[in-house]
Design a protein around this motif. Structure first.
Motif, short mmCIF file in Angstrom:
data_model
loop_
_atom_site.label_atom_id
_atom_site.label_comp_id
_atom_site.label_asym_id
_atom_site.label_seq_id
_atom_site.Cartn_x
_atom_site.Cartn_y
_atom_site.Cartn_z
N PRO A 89 21.27 -16.74 -2.69
CA PRO A 89 20.46 -17.44 -1.70
C PRO A 89 19.96 -16.53 -0.58
N ILE A 90 20.78 -15.57 -0.19
CA ILE A 90 20.38 -14.62 0.86
C ILE A 90 19.24 -13.74 0.34
N MET A 91 19.40 -13.26 -0.88
CA MET A 91 18.37 -12.41 -1.47
C MET A 91 17.04 -13.15 -1.61
N SER A 92 17.09 -14.38 -2.09
CA SER A 92 15.87 -15.16 -2.27
C SER A 92 15.18 -15.42 -0.94
N LYS A 93 15.96 -15.71 0.09
CA LYS A 93 15.40 -15.96 1.42
C LYS A 93 14.74 -14.70 1.96
N ASN A 94 15.39 -13.55 1.76
CA ASN A 94 14.82 -12.30 2.26
C ASN A 94 13.57 -11.91 1.48
N LEU A 95 13.60 -12.12 0.17
CA LEU A 95 12.43 -11.77 -0.64
C LEU A 95 11.26 -12.70 -0.35
N LEU A 96 11.56 -13.92 0.06
CA LEU A 96 10.50 -14.87 0.38
C LEU A 96 9.62 -14.35 1.52
N THR A 97 10.21 -13.64 2.49
CA THR A 97 9.42 -13.10 3.60
C THR A 97 8.44 -12.04 3.10
#
Length: 215
Positions: A89-97
């Motif tokens: 979830p952290i990775m997906s949130k960061n990649l979303l930016t």
């Protein structure tokens, strides 16, 4: 008025440095092999770099994504699973930016490979993408056989994925984002859980894109 010779030398030095300066280029990661070839009758040594092997997976919209789909794009690749209780979830949130920054740019793509194909069916991946706000094929959540994905992670992306029943979620995998150029060479690796490294990746993507659009 007499101009100092030191001033003139300083300006000349700056001019020479400006003329000789070259745009920053990202390194090429992975294994490499020197090979000899003949150019204009002379033997020269060239370098063959590690590249991403051919693959063909299906994304959240049931579209086939393969090497040909990405031939005109740089892309970021990672490995995840939708039920991951830890770093995903952290990775997906960061990649979303980063996705939001390049949204609509046909030269930039994102590939997230599920390592849990038994649970992460196409409808599950679609729901995951929709929840993030991802539309279209610019960011593909990919489904393939476990063997093919794990082999690609190891041999293509210098990454790893494996089952591990002793940890929450039952899977263990690398938390890195891999930046790949249009020639399928890895040009950067970044901790997907670290906002500073993800920000650096975003800057490096601009540098990589500039290689294809020299001023």
């Amino acid at each position: 008025m007499k101009i100092s010779s030191i001033f003139i030398l300083s300006i000349s030095s700056l001019f020479i440095l400006a003329c000789n300066s070259e745009p920053r280029k990202l390194p090429i990661l992975g294994s490499r092999e020197p090979v000899e070839k003949t150019v204009d009758g002379k033997t020269v040594v060239d370098t063959i770099y590690q590249t991403i092997p051919a693959f063909s997976f299906m994304n959240q919209d049931s579209a086939i994504i393969n090497n040909d789909s990405l031939k005109n794009s740089i892309y970021v690749a990672d490995f995840f699973f939708t039920s991951c209780p830890s770093i995903c979830p952290i990775m997906s949130k960061n990649l979303l930016t980063v996705y939001e920054k390049y949204k609509g740019n046909p030269e930039v793509r994102f590939l997230s490979h599920t390592i849990d194909p038994k649970y992460d069916t196409i409808p599950v991946l679609k729901k995951y993408a929709d929840k993030l706000g991802v539309k279209g094929t610019q960011w593909s959540f990919l489904l393939g056989s476990k063997d093919s994905v794990y082999l690609l992670a190891k041999n293509g992306y210098m990454s790893y994925s494996k089952e591990n029943d002793s940890i929450p979620g039952g899977y263990e995998h690398s938390g890195y984002f891999l930046l790949v150029d249009k020639d399928k060479r890895i040009r950067g690796a970044y901790d997907g859980t670290d906002k500073d490294q993800v920000a650096q990746m975003s800057k490096d993507m601009d540098v990589l894109l500039s290689e294809y659009h020299p001023k």
